[in-house]
Enzyme design. Structure first.
Site, PDB file in Angstrom:
ATOM      1  N   CYS A  12      -2.920  39.285 103.467  1.00 34.42           N
ATOM      2  CA  CYS A  12      -2.733  39.798 102.106  1.00 34.42           C
ATOM      3  C   CYS A  12      -1.920  38.800 101.280  1.00 34.42           C
ATOM      4  O   CYS A  12      -0.815  38.412 101.672  1.00 34.42           O
ATOM      5  CB  CYS A  12      -2.012  41.142 102.173  1.00 34.42           C
ATOM      6  SG  CYS A  12      -1.486  41.787 100.567  1.00 34.42           S
ATOM      7  N   SER A  13      -2.441  38.402 100.118  1.00 35.36           N
ATOM      8  CA  SER A  13      -1.750  37.414  99.286  1.00 35.36           C
ATOM      9  C   SER A  13      -0.405  37.932  98.783  1.00 35.36           C
ATOM     10  O   SER A  13       0.572  37.174  98.724  1.00 35.36           O
ATOM     11  CB  SER A  13      -2.630  36.984  98.114  1.00 35.36           C
ATOM     12  OG  SER A  13      -2.919  38.076  97.273  1.00 35.36           O
TER      13      SER A  13
END
Length: 107
Positions: A12-13
């Site tokens: 997840c960024s």
């Protein structure tokens, strides 16, 4: 400084950005890859209390698993939703940063 924990998903960024911000600030923390080590129901209940949120408020409704479980019409029962999130941690919004008596969730 008090110990911190980040519930992290490296895919997840936003989670990676939060972890990088902690690293850049030189903050000591424990990384919990919560997909590999899901929180217990008691841990989720505690973190939700710290967040002042209900479980459905930190649920990722765009996840395929949400649709697979047909959660759109699930009654808003805190205990039931905590069970669902504990059993399906991919549905938990991330990252969650926990410190002593507080917590925050990035959206």
């Amino acid at each position: 400084m008090a110990p911190m924990e980040i519930w992290h998903n490296p895919r997840c960024s936003k989670s990676r950005a939060a972890k990088q911000a902690l690293d850049d600030a030189g903050v000591e923390y424990t990384e919990r890859r919560y997909l590999d080590a899901p929180p217990t129901e008691a841990e989720l209940d505690h973190v939700l209390t710290l967040l002042d949120k209900e479980p459905w408020e930190i649920t990722r409704k765009g996840e395929p698993r949400y649709k697979e479980l047909n959660l759109k019409d699930e009654p808003l029962d805190r205990a039931q939703w905590i069970k669902i999130l504990s059993a399906n941690p991919v549905l938990i919004e991330r990252p969650i940063v926990i410190r002593d008596d507080s917590a925050s969730v990035e959206r």
